[in-house]
Design a protein around this motif. Structure first.
Motif, short mmCIF file in Angstrom:
data_model
loop_
_atom_site.label_atom_id
_atom_site.label_comp_id
_atom_site.label_asym_id
_atom_site.label_seq_id
_atom_site.Cartn_x
_atom_site.Cartn_y
_atom_site.Cartn_z
N LYS A 71 0.84 -1.21 0.00
CA LYS A 71 0.00 0.00 0.00
C LYS A 71 0.87 1.25 0.00
CE LYS A 71 -4.50 0.81 1.89
NZ LYS A 71 -5.43 0.53 2.97
N LEU A 72 1.93 1.24 0.78
CA LEU A 72 2.86 2.37 0.81
C LEU A 72 3.60 2.50 -0.52
CD1 LEU A 72 3.33 1.25 4.19
CD2 LEU A 72 4.10 3.58 3.99
N ARG A 95 11.56 3.42 12.03
CA ARG A 95 12.13 4.48 11.19
C ARG A 95 11.11 5.60 11.10
NH1 ARG A 95 14.15 -0.31 9.25
NH2 ARG A 95 16.41 -0.32 9.06
N PHE A 96 11.60 6.84 11.16
CA PHE A 96 10.71 7.99 11.20
C PHE A 96 10.99 8.96 10.06
CE2 PHE A 96 10.45 6.43 15.48
CZ PHE A 96 9.15 6.68 15.84
N CYS A 97 9.93 9.53 9.53
CA CYS A 97 9.98 10.70 8.65
C CYS A 97 9.39 11.82 9.50
CB CYS A 97 9.16 10.48 7.38
SG CYS A 97 9.88 9.26 6.30
N TYR A 98 10.27 12.51 10.18
CA TYR A 98 9.91 13.50 11.17
C TYR A 98 9.14 12.80 12.29
CZ TYR A 98 11.58 16.35 7.39
OH TYR A 98 12.37 16.87 6.40
N GLU A 99 7.88 13.14 12.55
CA GLU A 99 7.16 12.51 13.66
C GLU A 99 6.38 11.27 13.24
OE1 GLU A 99 3.81 14.64 11.80
OE2 GLU A 99 5.96 14.82 11.85
N GLN A 100 6.30 11.00 11.95
CA GLN A 100 5.57 9.84 11.44
C GLN A 100 6.55 8.69 11.24
OE1 GLN A 100 2.18 9.77 11.04
NE2 GLN A 100 2.31 11.79 11.97
N TYR A 102 7.37 4.11 11.16
CA TYR A 102 6.88 2.78 10.80
C TYR A 102 7.84 1.72 11.29
CZ TYR A 102 10.31 3.17 7.01
OH TYR A 102 11.46 3.33 6.29
N LEU A 103 7.30 0.53 11.49
CA LEU A 103 8.06 -0.64 11.88
C LEU A 103 7.73 -1.74 10.89
CD1 LEU A 103 9.76 -2.35 13.92
CD2 LEU A 103 7.60 -2.82 15.10
N LEU A 104 8.74 -2.30 10.25
CA LEU A 104 8.53 -3.41 9.32
C LEU A 104 8.22 -4.67 10.11
CD1 LEU A 104 11.45 -2.71 6.81
CD2 LEU A 104 9.02 -2.18 6.52
N GLY A 108 5.28 -8.86 5.11
CA GLY A 108 5.04 -7.65 4.33
C GLY A 108 4.17 -6.61 5.00
N PHE A 109 3.88 -6.78 6.26
CA PHE A 109 3.06 -5.79 6.96
C PHE A 109 3.94 -4.72 7.60
CE2 PHE A 109 -0.03 -9.16 6.58
CZ PHE A 109 -1.17 -8.44 6.28
N VAL A 110 3.34 -3.57 7.85
CA VAL A 110 4.04 -2.43 8.42
C VAL A 110 3.15 -1.83 9.51
CG1 VAL A 110 5.05 -0.17 7.94
CG2 VAL A 110 5.11 -1.93 6.19
N LEU A 111 3.74 -1.55 10.67
CA LEU A 111 3.02 -0.86 11.72
C LEU A 111 3.35 0.61 11.62
CD1 LEU A 111 1.33 -0.91 14.35
CD2 LEU A 111 3.49 -1.14 15.59
#
Length: 119
Positions: A71-72, A95-100, A102-104, A108-111
């Motif tokens: 989806k990403l 891993r962050f893009c500023y305050e947003q 994700y965790l792999l 294939g899912f991402v939190l």
């Protein structure tokens, strides 16, 4: 006294002994050319980071959500670009893009998560 030439346009430079350019316009043009490669690279990286953040915000409006990596990727997310990472005691890497962020996860899912300000 030696005649000095403007490194941008070649016209004579008048004034202070340490003056290098004939005008502000020539100084700006010279420096813009010298910095353009770095500026373009930085612009591209910043645009990618901003796009990643927008995608994470769009898919995670409530602050925590599980989604599929595909989806990403379909939205143009680039997993190679992030601003910082956080490793938990268990060894999970967020891993962050500023305050947003994700965790792999497996299969294939991402939190998706949001880091709250601690002001």
């Amino acid at each position: 006294m030696k005649n000095r030439e403007c490194p941008e346009c070649g016209r004579p430079v008048h004034g202070r002994i340490d003056k290098k350019f004939c005008s502000d316009a020539c100084r700006n043009a010279f420096n813009n050319k010298a910095n353009s490669a770095t500026t373009n690279y930085m612009r591209n990286v910043n645009n990618t980071l901003a796009k990643n953040r927008r995608i994470l915000l769009e898919l995670n409006p409530d602050g925590k959500k599980k989604t599929h990596k595909d989806k990403l990727l379909k939205k143009g997310f680039d997993f190679d670009f992030y601003t910082n990472s956080y490793t938990t005691k268990a060894g999970d890497i967020y891993r962050f893009c500023y305050e947003q962020g994700y965790l792999l996860l497996d299969e294939g899912f991402v939190l998706l998560v949001e880091r709250k300000n601690e002001d």
